[in-house]
Scaffold this active site. Structure first.
Site, mmCIF file in Angstrom:
data_model
loop_
_atom_site.group_PDB
_atom_site.id
_atom_site.type_symbol
_atom_site.label_atom_id
_atom_site.label_comp_id
_atom_site.label_asym_id
_atom_site.label_seq_id
_atom_site.Cartn_x
_atom_site.Cartn_y
_atom_site.Cartn_z
ATOM 1 N N ASN A 28 -2.807 5.307 16.099
ATOM 2 C CA ASN A 28 -3.879 4.950 15.173
ATOM 3 C C ASN A 28 -4.333 3.528 15.466
ATOM 4 O O ASN A 28 -3.581 2.577 15.250
ATOM 5 C CB ASN A 28 -3.380 5.059 13.728
ATOM 6 C CG ASN A 28 -2.899 6.461 13.404
ATOM 7 O OD1 ASN A 28 -3.666 7.413 13.463
ATOM 8 N ND2 ASN A 28 -1.618 6.594 13.092
ATOM 9 N N SER A 77 12.220 6.641 7.526
ATOM 10 C CA SER A 77 11.890 6.301 8.906
ATOM 11 C C SER A 77 12.448 4.923 9.218
ATOM 12 O O SER A 77 12.265 3.977 8.447
ATOM 13 C CB SER A 77 10.370 6.319 9.098
ATOM 14 O OG SER A 77 10.026 5.881 10.399
ATOM 15 N N GLU A 80 0.832 -1.206 0.000
ATOM 16 C CA GLU A 80 0.000 0.000 0.000
ATOM 17 C C GLU A 80 0.865 1.254 0.000
ATOM 18 O O GLU A 80 1.938 1.295 0.603
ATOM 19 C CB GLU A 80 -0.931 -0.006 1.212
ATOM 20 C CG GLU A 80 -2.011 -1.073 1.093
ATOM 21 C CD GLU A 80 -2.937 -1.132 2.298
ATOM 22 O OE1 GLU A 80 -4.136 -1.389 2.088
ATOM 23 O OE2 GLU A 80 -2.469 -0.933 3.432
ATOM 24 N N CYS A 86 -0.062 5.884 10.036
ATOM 25 C CA CYS A 86 1.109 5.144 10.505
ATOM 26 C C CYS A 86 0.704 3.878 11.247
ATOM 27 O O CYS A 86 -0.138 3.912 12.145
ATOM 28 C CB CYS A 86 1.940 6.026 11.441
ATOM 29 S SG CYS A 86 2.745 7.410 10.623
ATOM 30 N N CYS A 126 1.855 -2.358 15.657
ATOM 31 C CA CYS A 126 1.823 -2.115 14.212
ATOM 32 C C CYS A 126 1.135 -3.242 13.463
ATOM 33 O O CYS A 126 1.509 -4.414 13.602
ATOM 34 C CB CYS A 126 3.253 -1.942 13.697
ATOM 35 S SG CYS A 126 3.358 -1.643 11.917
ATOM 36 N N LEU A 166 11.162 5.969 18.039
ATOM 37 C CA LEU A 166 11.663 5.805 19.413
ATOM 38 C C LEU A 166 10.654 5.082 20.310
ATOM 39 O O LEU A 166 10.883 3.978 20.772
ATOM 40 C CB LEU A 166 12.025 7.179 19.980
ATOM 41 C CG LEU A 166 12.504 7.243 21.421
ATOM 42 C CD1 LEU A 166 13.755 6.413 21.617
ATOM 43 C CD2 LEU A 166 12.772 8.691 21.826
ATOM 44 N N HIS A 167 9.565 5.757 20.621
ATOM 45 C CA HIS A 167 8.380 5.202 21.289
ATOM 46 C C HIS A 167 8.547 4.842 22.765
ATOM 47 O O HIS A 167 7.542 4.635 23.452
ATOM 48 C CB HIS A 167 7.820 4.012 20.525
ATOM 49 C CG HIS A 167 7.599 4.285 19.069
ATOM 50 N ND1 HIS A 167 7.105 5.495 18.613
ATOM 51 C CD2 HIS A 167 7.829 3.529 17.964
ATOM 52 C CE1 HIS A 167 7.031 5.463 17.289
ATOM 53 N NE2 HIS A 167 7.471 4.290 16.873
ATOM 54 N N GLY A 173 7.040 -2.100 5.849
ATOM 55 C CA GLY A 173 8.411 -2.580 5.891
ATOM 56 C C GLY A 173 9.383 -1.614 6.544
ATOM 57 O O GLY A 173 9.076 -0.447 6.788
ATOM 58 N N GLU A 174 10.563 -2.126 6.853
ATOM 59 C CA GLU A 174 11.670 -1.340 7.402
ATOM 60 C C GLU A 174 12.646 -1.035 6.271
ATOM 61 O O GLU A 174 13.357 -1.916 5.790
ATOM 62 C CB GLU A 174 12.367 -2.125 8.520
ATOM 63 C CG GLU A 174 13.750 -1.634 8.912
ATOM 64 C CD GLU A 174 13.801 -0.161 9.316
ATOM 65 O OE1 GLU A 174 14.678 0.561 8.791
ATOM 66 O OE2 GLU A 174 12.966 0.272 10.136
ATOM 67 N N CYS A 217 6.479 -7.178 7.035
ATOM 68 C CA CYS A 217 7.572 -6.710 7.889
ATOM 69 C C CYS A 217 7.820 -7.770 8.955
ATOM 70 O O CYS A 217 6.869 -8.267 9.565
ATOM 71 C CB CYS A 217 7.230 -5.369 8.538
ATOM 72 S SG CYS A 217 8.574 -4.715 9.569
#
Length: 344
Positions: free
Chosen positions: A290, A186, A88, A335, A116, A210-211, A155-156, A109
């Site tokens: 989200n 990111s 997407e 996100c 996520c 970070l989170h 994905g990363e 991912c």
């Protein structure tokens, strides 16, 4: 080694013993005349058209749109890739005609961040450089302005070595011609990728997910922290700032009752003040969570009062901070909500 379609075109023309300007005609047709199929490239000889179609198929793009959802300022496109995998891409519209694109870099991912949706898919494969850039080529061919690009989709990006080939294509003045400063990557903290980005693309914007300022909690929320601990990533980010002189963005998703306490805010202040001469180049983006029903563990976003308290603590201690406005959450385009598995 996977060669990009543009390199393959050059080789094909050389093999056919055609003049070099034929490649320039193809590129002009794609990027200046917005020609989406090889058949419509009127300046090319029939023999070359047939060879291009036999090699790449009838379409210039290898990404095929199969579904679209729209909500306010966000459009979400579901693309099918040549092997049937789906990803997407999100197109965000801002005032004065500015358009931003959030693109994917992997099918699925494998890092399994608990909050996520994409992480529930597992890692299927890396996208090729063509598949990455063709997400944008599709929009270009349909008349959109590629004002800014963020690798914040599925994905990363720094776990996919094809990313760097894609960046070369996007940055190439004869192709997309995108300035590095209009691209944001990111990452959850893949240190080898950060180091490579620092040296090869120093002007690209870098955002670190970070989170949590606490190692143990970050490892719980984001298992990648066990391989690339927060303190080691921060050292790599310090070096990135030292080398580039560029502002670095820290994304902080606000999870109700999880990472939004006063203690978390104070620990984040301490973490950034410890950066010494580089502290002023760190900027924190607070992001409302989200919601998704795809993750095993359920989370909720912090409320506005809690987010303001958190932001005020950072601001009072000299930390650059803002609360990010989110678009597209109602169509799962924000996100952490991208899945790419089903028709949307």
């Amino acid at each position: 080694m996977n060669y990009s379609k543009y390199e393959t075109m050059k080789q094909l023309i050389a093999d056919m013993k055609l003049p070099d300007y034929r490649y320039e005609q193809i590129i002009k047709a794609i990027f200046s005349q917005h020609t989406s199929t090889f058949e419509k490239m009127s300046t090319l000889p029939l023999e070359l058209k047939k060879s291009l179609i036999n090699t790449f198929g009838p379409s210039v793009c290898c990404t095929v749109p199969v579904a679209c959802q729209t909500s306010g300022q966000a459009d979400k496109i579901l693309f099918s890739l040549p092997d049937g995998n789906r990803v997407e891409t999100v197109n965000l519209h801002y005032k004065k005609g500015w358009e931003s694109f959030c693109i994917s870099s992997q099918c699925g991912c494998g890092f399994g961040c608990q909050f996520c949706a994409t992480g529930t898919l597992g890692h299927k494969r890396n996208m090729t450089a063509d598949e990455i850039t063709d997400q944008l080529l599709y929009f270009h061919l349909n008349g959109h302005k590629l004002n800014s690009i963020s690798f914040m989709g599925m994905g990363e990006p720094l776990a996919n070595p094809n990313l760097f080939d894609a960046l070369n294509i996007l940055n190439d003045s004869s192709l997309f011609g995108l300035s590095q400063r209009r691209i944001t990557i990111s990452t959850i903290g893949i240190i080898p990728g950060i180091k490579r980005l620092t040296h090869e693309f120093p002007q690209i914007n870098l955002a670190y997910s970070l989170h949590s300022p606490f190692e143990n909690q970050r490892s719980e929320l984001m298992p990648v922290n066990r391989s690339f601990p927060l303190h080691e990533v921060m050292n790599a980010l310090d070096n990135h700032i030292r080398h580039t002189g560029r502002r670095l963005f820290l994304a902080y998703i606000m999870l109700n009752g999880v990472n939004d306490s006063v203690d978390h805010a104070k620990a984040l202040v301490e973490l950034l003040q410890d950066r010494g001469p580089w502290a002023h180049l760190y900027h924190v983006d607070l992001i409302p969570y989200n919601a998704t029903d795809k993750t095993p563990r359920k989370f909720a976003s912090s409320d506005k009062i809690t987010m303001k308290r958190f932001r005020d603590i950072l601001h009072a201690n000299g930390i650059s901070v803002a609360t990010r406005t989110q678009f597209g959450s109602d169509i799962s385009a924000a996100c952490g909500q991208l899945l790419g598995e089903k028709d949307v």
